[in-house]
Scaffold this active site. Structure first.
Site, PDB file in Angstrom:
ATOM      1  N   GLU A  87       0.608  -1.253  -0.389  1.00 42.14           N
ATOM      2  CA  GLU A  87      -0.264  -0.320  -0.137  1.00 42.14           C
ATOM      3  C   GLU A  87       0.964   1.152   0.048  1.00 42.14           C
ATOM      4  O   GLU A  87       2.468   1.153   0.524  1.00 42.14           O
ATOM      5  CB  GLU A  87      -0.914   0.302   1.499  1.00 42.14           C
ATOM      6  CG  GLU A  87      -1.988  -1.161   1.007  1.00 42.14           C
ATOM      7  CD  GLU A  87      -2.717  -0.989   2.576  1.00 42.14           C
ATOM      8  OE1 GLU A  87      -3.631  -0.906   3.205  1.00 42.14           O
ATOM      9  OE2 GLU A  87      -1.891  -2.110   3.223  1.00 42.14           O
ATOM     10  N   LYS A  90       2.578   4.470   1.030  1.00 44.24           N
ATOM     11  CA  LYS A  90       2.730   5.477   2.770  1.00 44.24           C
ATOM     12  C   LYS A  90       1.922   6.331   2.654  1.00 44.24           C
ATOM     13  O   LYS A  90       3.289   7.646   1.895  1.00 44.24           O
ATOM     14  CB  LYS A  90       3.580   5.010   3.340  1.00 44.24           C
ATOM     15  CG  LYS A  90       4.279   5.367   4.571  1.00 44.24           C
ATOM     16  CD  LYS A  90       5.568   4.860   4.933  1.00 44.24           C
ATOM     17  CE  LYS A  90       5.451   4.640   6.765  1.00 44.24           C
ATOM     18  NZ  LYS A  90       5.858   6.398   6.884  1.00 44.24           N
ATOM     19  N   CYS A 115      11.681  49.404  -2.377  1.00 43.86           N
ATOM     20  CA  CYS A 115      10.560  48.360  -3.391  1.00 43.86           C
ATOM     21  C   CYS A 115      12.151  48.368  -5.138  1.00 43.86           C
ATOM     22  O   CYS A 115      12.302  49.726  -5.474  1.00 43.86           O
ATOM     23  CB  CYS A 115       9.496  48.888  -4.202  1.00 43.86           C
ATOM     24  SG  CYS A 115       9.701  47.746  -5.744  1.00 43.86           S
ATOM     25  N   CYS A 131      10.289  50.085  -8.399  1.00 46.21           N
ATOM     26  CA  CYS A 131       9.788  51.007  -7.721  1.00 46.21           C
ATOM     27  C   CYS A 131      10.130  52.239  -7.007  1.00 46.21           C
ATOM     28  O   CYS A 131      10.667  53.151  -7.148  1.00 46.21           O
ATOM     29  CB  CYS A 131       8.996  51.732  -7.997  1.00 46.21           C
ATOM     30  SG  CYS A 131       7.798  50.845  -6.832  1.00 46.21           S
TER      31      CYS A 131
END
Ligand SMILES: [Zn+2]
Length: 668
Positions: free
Chosen positions: A113, A115, A404, A407
């Site tokens: 299966e 996991k 920024c 800008c």
């Protein structure tokens, strides 16, 4: 309404909601639209509020999350939740196989299966009713997280048989939920979860169940704590029994008679693993027969009849060359690690988001460091940690800028956010990101207008806002790097075609804060046109089920801006469609179609339409599409190779149509 009528009504609603929930969350075959489920849920909540004496612990309304807890109670597991021994390579597996053979001989089979990488939990049912759910804890004592587990829609509140049973499973967060959760947290400037497992564990350990309810968790059940309670002589039959009770089990399990087949199964999943919608960290191998399991017994720590194969940790070391800053569409400034290119889990990685300054400090990351990199969920590259002992002294501390990078406006930290933001609405980075968003698939979906082309067009000042996209000429495009005649023609055609998009794509593309693709669709259906939406008041917006106050405020203030008004005028002048074009869901009364008010089941392979198309069109005509055939089914549409559902329909005497007949009806 009197008490008796309310009781009947509540009973009906609960049955319907349980049925729809099971179809949707366990079988993954929804039979009604989400809106219908939500509507019934609202009706039930209202009735239960009116008649609190009729409230019950297994009502589907508990899924929305109940009262906030002070703390989690401790729960002692009736049978300890053992952990499994690990295997890390083929040799470990062959040794395991040899030990089994020595103990029980050659006549046995394994079950493999996946996991699941989540949080192990135990669910207790008394006579079919979910009474308690707990974490694994130390294996003997866990915490009572019943209220949170009830919010997981695939956890049945009532089983299909009145059995008393304790089942074990893994609660997990699907990759998509994880990405959406982190994206939303990033947007709000909150701390991010490192991986889906942490996110699932964090969600289930919230004292407020409403938070867990909002996290879209799921579960797979894989074991029975009291096997004597059921009639099965093997693990695989036990899992089939869980299916029949209404639990969600993982369907990728496979019986493997030999260890060679086990190894083949594992190797297959090493490759397929990245494509799963949830994370797995290995494969569990168990001896199937319960009698043989008993014969093999357990050590103090773990059963001898099972082992967990762990996938190799895909972590590699590389050099962090630089830290770049990216300004997103909403102005959030994100530091990104630029890495010496390195291969991780199959692809070359050269960038990894560092999310925010706090995280850089926490991990003590310096430029020039040797770092360990992995892919979270095998998708998103992540810097795990720094190898501080490999430092040469040349490494440089990183400083987050105050302004920024694009800008030069001063960056701000909004209320309670970790993230720094540029709040200049004219910031070129934000505009460029907004343009990229506008053309993306869920928005205007303009093929050939990717990030690179947009950046070039923007840099060359050929486009300033999204309306400029519709003014681009062939000559302008041909001037771009690597743009040939053919690509230019295709691109112009794609731009032209996007003008016909239905309203929701444009709405989403405009990037109104908090309006995602789904909300855009709801708004488009409800208001029908941009003009109607622009004129909507906050009250009108909130009156819609899926629109909250925050979104309503954001929509109203968006349409109040002069810039937004001008932009929409411009788009309109370019010929961009401003109306909703999709199917309008009709109520049964409004529709005169043969489907109105009928329950219809689709089965087999349709050749002209996809299942989804057929479903959407039937629903648009007022019909309901269900997942299984019952006495309540009015009509079955049987495509090629229809199987048991068709047989059932014939047995019950339900009317059956083929696809051709269906198309005929649609074309009337
Ligand atoms: Zn800026």
């Amino acid at each position: 309404m009197d008490l008796q009528t309310a009781k009947t009504k509540i009973h009906e609603l609960r049955n319907l909601l349980n049925q729809y929930g099971y179809e949707y969350y366990v079988l993954d075959q929804p039979s009604v639209p989400d809106a219908e489920y939500d509507r019934l849920m609202q009706d039930l909540i209202a009735l239960e509020e009116q008649f609190p004496e009729l409230m019950s612990a297994d009502s589907p309304t508990v899924r929305v999350g109940g009262a906030v807890l002070d703390m989690f109670e401790k729960v002692e597991h009736r049978l300890p939740m053992l952990s499994l021994a690990n295997a890390f390579n083929e040799q470990d597996l062959r040794d395991f196989d040899r030990r089994i053979r020595q103990a029980v001989g050659d006549n046995f089979s394994y079950v493999c299966e996946l996991k699941i990488d989540g949080l192990a939990v135990s669910l207790r049912y008394e006579e079919g009713v979910f009474v308690q759910g707990s974490t694994r804890g130390d294996g003997t004592i866990g915490e009572d997280i019943t209220a949170n587990l009830k919010t997981i829609k695939s956890v049945p509140l009532r089983l299909k048989e009145p059995v008393s049973i304790e089942v074990r499973g893994e609660a997990y967060m699907p990759k998509r939920s994880f990405e959406a959760l982190n994206a939303a947290r990033q947007e709000r400037g909150e701390e991010l979860f490192a991986n889906p497992r942490n996110a699932a564990a964090g969600s289930l350990r919230q004292l407020d169940p409403k938070i867990a309810a909002s996290r879209r968790l799921d579960i797979f059940l894989y074991g029975i704590g009291n096997p004597e309670a059921i009639d099965a002589d093997s693990h695989s039959k036990g899992l089939d029994f869980l299916d029949r009770l209404g639990f969600k089990t993982n369907k990728e399990r496979r019986k493997c008679p030999t260890i060679d087949e086990v190894i083949e199964y594992i190797n297959g999943w090493v490759e397929k693993r990245p494509h799963l919608p949830y994370e797995i960290d290995g494969i569990v191998i168990k001896v199937d027969s319960l009698a043989q399991q008993e014969e093999l017994g357990t050590t103090a720590k773990s059963p001898r009849w099972a082992i967990a194969f762990k996938f190799p940790a895909e972590e590699v070391v590389t050099t962090l060359l630089n830290i770049e800053l990216n300004v997103g569409r909403t102005g959030v400034v994100t530091p990104t690690a630029i890495l010496e290119p390195v291969k991780v889990a199959g692809t070359t990685v050269q960038r990894a988001s560092l999310h925010n300054e706090d995280l850089i400090r926490e991990k003590d990351i310096k430029i020039g460091d040797k770092v360990v990199v992995k892919k979270a969920g095998d998708i998103i590259p992540e810097v795990v940690n720094v190898l501080a002992d490999k430092r040469t002294g040349e490494e440089v501390d990183f400083q987050m800028p105050t302004h920024c990078p694009e800008c030069s406006s001063e960056l701000v930290r909004l209320n309670g956010e970790v993230a720094l933001r540029c709040i200049n609405p004219k910031c070129p980075a934000q505009i460029r990101e907004g343009l990229i968003h506008f053309v993306s698939r869920d928005a205007m979906n303009i093929d050939g207008l990717g990030e690179k082309v947009i950046s070039q067009l923007f840099f060359e000042k050929l486009i300033h806002d999204v309306a400029d996209i519709y003014q681009l000429t062939r000559e302008q495009l041909l001037d771009l790097e690597r743009m040939g005649e053919k690509s230019a023609s295709n691109l112009l055609a794609a731009i032209e075609a996007s003008k016909d998009n239905s309203l929701e794509k444009l709405l989403f593309g405009l990037g109104i804060r908090h309006v995602g693709a789904k909300a855009a669709k709801t708004l488009a259906i409800q208001f029908g046109s941009m003009n109607n939406l622009a004129a909507a008041t906050k009250e009108e917006l909130i009156a819609i089920n899926e629109i909250g106050e925050k979104m309503a405020d954001s929509i109203v203030s968006f349409f109040e801006q002069e810039e937004a008004k001008e932009l929409i005028e411009e788009l309109m002048a370019c010929g961009v469609n401003m109306e909703y074009k999709g199917p309008k869901p009709l109520s049964a009364e409004e529709s005169d179609s043969v489907f109105a008010g009928k329950t219809i089941v689709l089965t087999g392979k349709l050749e002209v339409l996809t299942r989804n198309e057929a479903k959407e069109r039937i629903e648009a005509l007022g019909g309901k599409v269900a997942g299984s055939v019952s006495k309540k089914t009015h009509l079955v549409i049987a495509g090629k190779d229809a199987g048991s559902k068709l047989a059932k329909a014939q047995e019950l005497g339900v009317q059956v149509w083929d696809e051709e007949r269906l198309l005929e009806e649609f074309n009337k």
